[in-house]
Design an enzyme around this catalytic site. Structure first.
Site, PDB file in Angstrom:
ATOM      1  CG  ASP A 197      -2.205   0.735   1.054  1.00 16.01           C
ATOM      2  OD1 ASP A 197      -2.441   1.281  -0.033  1.00 16.01           O
ATOM      3  OD2 ASP A 197      -2.977   0.785   2.035  1.00 16.01           O
ATOM      4  CG  HIS A 198      -1.311   4.902   0.780  1.00 15.23           C
ATOM      5  ND1 HIS A 198      -1.728   5.926  -0.023  1.00 15.23           N
ATOM      6  CD2 HIS A 198      -2.421   4.211   1.118  1.00 15.23           C
ATOM      7  CE1 HIS A 198      -3.044   5.862  -0.164  1.00 15.23           C
ATOM      8  NE2 HIS A 198      -3.481   4.824   0.521  1.00 15.23           N
TER       9      HIS A 198
ATOM     10  CD  GLU B 263      -4.708   3.367   4.855  1.00 13.66           C
ATOM     11  OE1 GLU B 263      -5.615   2.545   4.983  1.00 13.66           O
ATOM     12  OE2 GLU B 263      -4.235   3.709   3.760  1.00 13.66           O
TER      13      GLU B 263
ATOM     14  CG  HIS C   3      -7.202   6.590   3.919  1.00 10.70           C
ATOM     15  ND1 HIS C   3      -6.118   7.373   3.608  1.00 10.70           N
ATOM     16  CD2 HIS C   3      -7.243   5.609   2.977  1.00 10.70           C
ATOM     17  CE1 HIS C   3      -5.505   6.872   2.526  1.00 10.70           C
ATOM     18  NE2 HIS C   3      -6.177   5.812   2.134  1.00 10.70           N
TER      19      HIS C   3
ATOM     20  CG  HIS D  75      -6.567   4.515  -2.338  1.00  9.13           C
ATOM     21  ND1 HIS D  75      -5.289   4.758  -1.887  1.00  9.13           N
ATOM     22  CD2 HIS D  75      -6.415   3.615  -3.332  1.00  9.13           C
ATOM     23  CE1 HIS D  75      -4.419   4.053  -2.584  1.00  9.13           C
ATOM     24  NE2 HIS D  75      -5.087   3.354  -3.478  1.00  9.13           N
TER      25      HIS D  75
ATOM     26  CG  ASN E 106      -6.695   0.315  -1.300  1.00 10.34           C
ATOM     27  OD1 ASN E 106      -6.618  -0.443  -2.274  1.00 10.34           O
ATOM     28  ND2 ASN E 106      -5.693   1.093  -0.932  1.00 10.34           N
TER      29      ASN E 106
END
Length: 377
Positions: free
Chosen positions: A123-124, A196, A240, A279, A301
């Site tokens: 992820d990110h 997040e 998020h 996302h 996600n």
């Protein structure tokens, strides 16, 4: 072939869809198989949930859900998740890399037992976390040299906090390295709100929550000459976490504008020529998710909702069995009665897994991927 009903339950229209099992194998997918999966999703109007995992237990829950609901799935690790997998007490700078690799190795060891296709993803990764990304690429290269495939299927670069030109330039440089190992790149432009994994965008300029068609096309221009294995997480107000209704203004219809703009620029015959990613999917409505998928989202996600589900399974178990969880010996059945069958970690962790399996199933249903992978007999 089999009949597939579109995931919009208000529609009675059905069409014949090729069984995904005739296209990609079970187990971890890489290279062309990843593209085949995403193409199948795009052509048949569904998306694949990407669930953040932090332990072998959560990985197994996701795989179990995929098997139960007959769907492909994406298991992804964040930088913080990788550190947790390695052990919270570990202070070594390589902990995030080692933990992410350990998670990937676990999934590779057990995935085929579940009989479903899996994408292994991270992820990110912001600019400050690029050393983690570099370490992951080194691990992939080592695995590729031994096995002919990379360890992971794909990775994400999130340089959305940087100027667009720098964001795209860095992504292009890394993408060149990744295509040499048949890897898929996800990148982000525009900012996903909320917080997040230590990245806090709760006070970001609202305008940055919405990516423009011109920004998306600029990415296509830079990356498509390198390869076709890339996706774009374009912001459309997504956030998020989970917030009260009305506090988040999602505009998934804007994704259609991105597709139309690029389609016209490149003269494509496809309605949705770009692989898009959503996302901040937790808490989104069915209508918002359907609109996003209709406009080319092939991956969404999921983290906050599955975190809650895992905890909720444990919470309910503790609530129902509280009198049996206060001491090793002694409960309402007798002062000398043992309680091991209640506090054994395999018991209450399993309850957490079962709850998470059910919640991942909700994501399969909402994204329309339930039943698309019918295992061959």
């Amino acid at each position: 072939f089999f009949f597939f009903t579109h995931h919009d339950t208000s529609s009675t229209e059905s069409k014949i869809m090729t069984n995904l099992a005739d296209i990609v194998p079970a187990g971890v997918l890489t290279g062309k198989d990843v593209l085949k999966l995403f193409d199948h999703a795009r052509e048949n109007n569904y998306a694949i949930p990407a669930v953040n995992c932090t332990s072998s237990s959560t990985c197994n829950a996701v795989l179990e859900a995929a098997k139960k609901y007959k769907s492909p799935v994406i298991i992804q690790a964040s930088n913080g998740g990788g550190k947790f997998y390695a052990g919270k007490s570990v202070k070594d700078a390589s902990a995030a890399v080692v933990g992410s690799v350990a998670l990937a190795m676990h999934v590779r060891c057990v995935a085929k037992l579940y009989g479903v296709p899996v994408i292994l993803h991270t992820d990110h990764c912001s600019k400050s976390l690029l050393p983690w990304f570099d370490g992951l690429l080194e691990a992939n290269k080592e695995y590729y040299d031994k096995h002919g495939v990379p360890l992971f299927s794909s990775h994400m670069l999130d340089l959305s906090e940087e100027p667009d030109e720098e964001n795209i330039e860095i992504c292009a440089e890394y993408f060149k390295k990744m295509v040499e190992m048949d890897m898929f790149l996800e990148m982000e432009i525009g900012v996903t709100g909320g917080e997040e994994d230590g990245v806090n965008n709760e006070d970001v300029d609202p305008e940055k929550l919405y990516t423009s068609p011109e920004q998306v096309y600029a990415i296509y221009q830079a990356l498509s000459p390198i390869g076709s294995a890339f996706s774009i997480a374009a912001a459309f107000g997504n956030v998020h976490g989970v917030y009260k209704p009305g506090n988040v203004k999602l505009s998934p219809e804007k994704l259609g504008n991105h597709q139309k703009y690029t389609k016209e620029k490149i003269g494509s015959d496809m309605q949705n020529p770009i692989y898009l990613v959503m996302h901040g999917g937790s808490g989104s409505s069915k209508e918002e998710i359907k609109c996003a998928v209709d406009n080319g989202v092939i991956k969404m996600n999921v983290d906050t909702d599955t975190q809650w589900a895992y905890w909720d399974g444990l919470r309910n178990f503790e609530k129902s069995n509280r009198d049996y969880l206060q001491q090793q010996i002694g409960n309402p059945d007798g002062a000398d009665k043992p309680n091991k069958k209640y506090y054994d970690p395999r018991v209450w962790i399993r309850k957490a897994e079962e709850s998470m399996v059910t919640r991942v199933g909700v994501s399969f249903d909402m994204l329309g991927s339930t039943g698309v992978y019918e295992p061959k007999c």
